[in-house]
Design an enzyme around this catalytic site. Sequence first.
Site, PDB file in Angstrom:
ATOM      1  CE  LYS A  26      17.394 -27.993  11.241  1.00 38.44           C
ATOM      2  NZ  LYS A  26      16.937 -29.174  11.939  1.00 38.44           N
ATOM      3  NE  ARG A  96      15.200 -27.094  16.311  1.00 42.92           N
ATOM      4  CZ  ARG A  96      14.361 -28.053  16.698  1.00 42.92           C
ATOM      5  NH1 ARG A  96      14.481 -29.272  16.243  1.00 42.92           N
ATOM      6  NH2 ARG A  96      13.389 -27.774  17.525  1.00 42.92           N
ATOM      7  N   GLY A 105      25.161 -36.583   9.678  1.00 37.07           N
ATOM      8  CA  GLY A 105      26.402 -36.825  10.415  1.00 37.07           C
ATOM      9  C   GLY A 105      26.721 -35.772  11.476  1.00 37.07           C
ATOM     10  CG  MET A 107      25.076 -31.144  17.892  1.00 35.89           C
ATOM     11  SD  MET A 107      25.279 -29.541  18.672  1.00 35.89           S
ATOM     12  CE  MET A 107      23.658 -28.864  18.415  1.00 35.89           C
ATOM     13  NE  ARG A 349      14.082 -32.495   6.643  1.00 45.28           N
ATOM     14  CZ  ARG A 349      14.948 -33.065   7.441  1.00 45.28           C
ATOM     15  NH1 ARG A 349      16.180 -32.640   7.489  1.00 45.28           N
ATOM     16  NH2 ARG A 349      14.608 -34.079   8.185  1.00 45.28           N
ATOM     17  CG  HIS A 465      19.785 -42.597  11.828  1.00 46.57           C
ATOM     18  ND1 HIS A 465      20.496 -43.692  11.396  1.00 46.57           N
ATOM     19  CD2 HIS A 465      20.516 -41.507  11.496  1.00 46.57           C
ATOM     20  CE1 HIS A 465      21.616 -43.268  10.836  1.00 46.57           C
ATOM     21  NE2 HIS A 465      21.652 -41.954  10.893  1.00 46.57           N
ATOM     22  CB  SER A 773      31.191 -47.452 -30.273  1.00 40.09           C
ATOM     23  OG  SER A 773      30.654 -47.645 -28.984  1.00 40.09           O
ATOM     24  CB  CYS A 840      29.633 -49.015 -25.801  1.00 42.73           C
ATOM     25  SG  CYS A 840      31.291 -49.365 -26.395  1.00 42.73           S
ATOM     26  CE1 TYR A 860      25.748 -46.319 -29.224  1.00 43.25           C
ATOM     27  CE2 TYR A 860      25.662 -45.156 -31.335  1.00 43.25           C
ATOM     28  CZ  TYR A 860      26.207 -46.133 -30.515  1.00 43.25           C
ATOM     29  OH  TYR A 860      27.211 -46.939 -30.978  1.00 43.25           O
TER      30      TYR A 860
HETATM   31  C1  PEP Z   1      35.543 -50.059 -23.269  1.00 46.56           C
HETATM   32  O1  PEP Z   1      36.749 -50.255 -23.302  1.00 46.56           O
HETATM   33  O2  PEP Z   1      35.047 -49.009 -22.833  1.00 46.56           O
HETATM   34  C2  PEP Z   1      34.598 -51.096 -23.705  1.00 46.56           C
HETATM   35  C3  PEP Z   1      33.304 -50.851 -23.755  1.00 46.56           C
HETATM   36  O3  PEP Z   1      35.099 -52.314 -23.998  1.00 46.56           O
HETATM   37  P1  PEP Z   1      35.536 -53.380 -22.894  1.00 46.56           P
HETATM   38  O4  PEP Z   1      35.019 -52.903 -21.573  1.00 46.56           O
HETATM   39  O5  PEP Z   1      34.932 -54.652 -23.322  1.00 46.56           O
HETATM   40  O6  PEP Z   1      37.019 -53.332 -23.014  1.00 46.56           O
END
Ligand code: PEP
Length: 888
Positions: A26, A96, A105, A107, A349, A465, A773, A840, A860
């Site tokens: 501010k 303020r 949260g 004053m 802002r 709010h 992976s 993954c 990836y």
């Molecule tokens: C993991 O362990 O990160 C995974 C992708 O396999 P799962 O969650 O199926 O154990």
Amino acid sequence: MTKWVYGFGSQVNEGHAGMKALLGGKGANLAEMAGIGLPVPPGFTLTTDVCVAYYRDGRRYPDGLRTQVEEALAQVESQVGARFGDPSGPLLVSVRSGAQVSMPGMMDTVLNLGLNDETVRGLAVQSGDERFAWDSYRRFIQMYGSVVLGISHHLFEDVIEARKSALDLTEDTELSAEDWQEVVSFYQDIVRQETGQAFPQTPRDQLWGAIGAVFGSWMNPRAITYRRLHDIPAEWGTAVNVQAMVFGNMGEDCATGVCFTRDPSTGENVFYGEYLVNAQGEDVVAGIRTPQPMSEARAKPGEISMEKALPGAYAELLHVREMLEAHYRDMQDIEFTVQRNTLYMLQTRTGKRTAAAALRIAVDMAEAGQISHEEAILRVPPASLDQLLHPALDPQAERVRIARGLPASPGAASGALVFTAEEVEARALKGEDVILARVETSPEDVHGMHAARGVLTTRGGMTSHAAVVARGMGRVCVAGAGDIRIDYKAGTLTADGHVLRRGDWITLDGGTGEVFLGRVATVEPRLSGDFATLMGWADSVRRLGVRANAETPDDAATARRFGAEGIGLCRTEHMFFAPDRIGAVRRMILAPDAAGRRAALDDLMPFQRADFAALFRIMAGLPVTVRLLDPPLHEFLPHGDAELAEVARGLSLSLEEARARVAALSESNPMLGHRGCRLGVTAPEIYAMQVRAVLEAAVAVARETGEIVRPEIMIPLVGMETELAYTRGEAEKVAASVDGLDGHVDYSIGTMIELPRAALTADRIAAHADFFSFGTNDLTQTVFGLSRDDAGSFLPTYVEKGLLPKDPFVSIDFEGVGEIVAIAARKGRQVKPTLKMGICGEHGGDPASIAFCEKIGLDYVSCSPYRVPVARLAAAQAALKARLSAEA
Ligand code: PEP
Ligand code: MG
């Protein structure tokens, strides 16, 4: 001597927008606005360093602060031409809070500070309006009383309500000077009763009281909770802004308002906001009176736009809107006051906005040449896309509308009706969908709003709010549904003749502001327009590929619609639970010998082949990573005697024999037990069936479509090179016996890296793998020695106490798990530079973890279908940030 106080205004202006860390958002923006020539009433900012020193030194102000405040105050006095505490014509100020980022949260504001029993008379003479003076004084006592002295504001409200009902009046504006004078004396009694002391009469005491309250509020529990939810460090501290008052409540040529330079709900490029004639700022936000629209075009019958009521000030404000957007190159949220037809700016802002608005504004501004494509990409918080990907009400679905409020935050949500934030939390914890309904919300409700599916209020406008906080969180919100009556005591909500009780279901449409009875069906979102444009830009800059974790054709199709570039994890065990195959799965598990197991697997095989073929068709030439069976077998076991008897019959076993088999499969620590590739070692026929199903399906789909099919066969929970060498060898034996595997099936065999030993020996393992992976779920579990299934009971406490910055199952632990991933990636690449690597675990959809994957050069990320767009954008941002830091 440290400079603790910075002046702002047209004459003394010592700050600018780049000083947010020191002056708070501010204060920095007030100085910036003054610097570009906008009309800002003069004032000064006590820096965030004061706050830091105050807490460091046991709540003592630093030396020199008082002198600097006096000097700054004297400068304001000379600019305004009035003295603080002067009985004949006092300078009044607002106080303020203002942290680096806005924090509901804390004053917020005390207005009209400097009034007392004497100066109120001076104000009456100076303004020529006695009623205004006494109204201002009672407002001051009310605000100071509640925010500084901690007196419940209901006590004050009750006095006004009693006065109005005694006089048979409905509006505050109908009360006279004498009424307000009497209210003031009642208020002073309340202060005496509640605090044991008279209301402070010395303006300087008032000022230091308010300053102390702002700094004190930095450490109140609400502020602490808010900081935790939003990752704001406590070390930042807050600034305090003291500013000469201007009055929007001096008559019909005065007004106050809150507006956005564009529509914060849709992003449309229209001036958007609300104002009230003859009112003070808090009246708009508090939702006590119903604000009116800014532009005539947006005015509904019966409403009086600012454009019409105050044309001069409105025209000036339009000019300010243009200047601010040109200057900040982003949508601004501004507060202004008009005093006797003169416009004053009180705040600007960067405006909070819905995800839809963020997208539209970023795309519009980039297309208008105001910002670059890269800036547009960086402007949209990836996690916020979630809001857009969520369902809307099905236009065909039957519905009974019971009320309409303001469309405060879009999306559709259904849930059980609940009236307190505490109950929302309790029910949400049990997995229930809940809607929080309140007359209005306050910072105390923030935790409940967070846990709710949606929020409904009966009072307040688009900047109330509830509206602001819900939009920020991406919760559905209908605000100010004035025809609804909520009775907290009775636990009922009454609307349009319907009386709903706690726990009854309702549905909100935050895009239209409508409220419906019960649960209304929803439909999937549209992914065209601005969404597609921004995603296109994001795709053109990102390096990381984005795949989805999906097993079902539905999920795979959703993933494709969201732009997934393949499947990064198909958990084949999920395919085993369908009713038409679970019987064969159980026979496979409980068969007493390999022959029995093979017979059951023969039954399963056609199902698996069809499952994989469906995924290959949907993914049309994109890679599909199929993970061979991973979980401990007992997860599939029959429940109860009836199911057990059925399996026993299928295997020609007695019930007792079957029961003994089940008992033999029980493990004391199954997550570290007989699962993953250990199954492939002890019962190779299971993996053999799966590999055959994958490859035969690939051959069939390649023939059918003429396109290349790219299955990636993935072996889970490998810890040792020998495990992968063995399971791979078995898979290759199967492949050698599959007919028609030619150039149209481009298959590969790789492994998950989800155990520390695998990561540390990744160079050896890489010799047998075409890809890695990273299974960061199991890796987090095993690196921390922390059960994924049990951590929920204590991890939140770690985060609350600051022992962990975030839940490591949600956002990757860079120092431990991340380090081990980085080691594995490096070792893997050392021996096989072409090794394809992805992630993954759940972290694949988390923006901070994605930035980490970019940094260590993975190929990836793979995440749940709904998070694919989040990951695409996060990957683009990570690539851009990496580029920017390389250039710096
Ligand atoms: C993991 O362990 O990160 C995974 C992708 O396999 P799962 O969650 O199926 O154990
Ligand atoms: Mg795993």
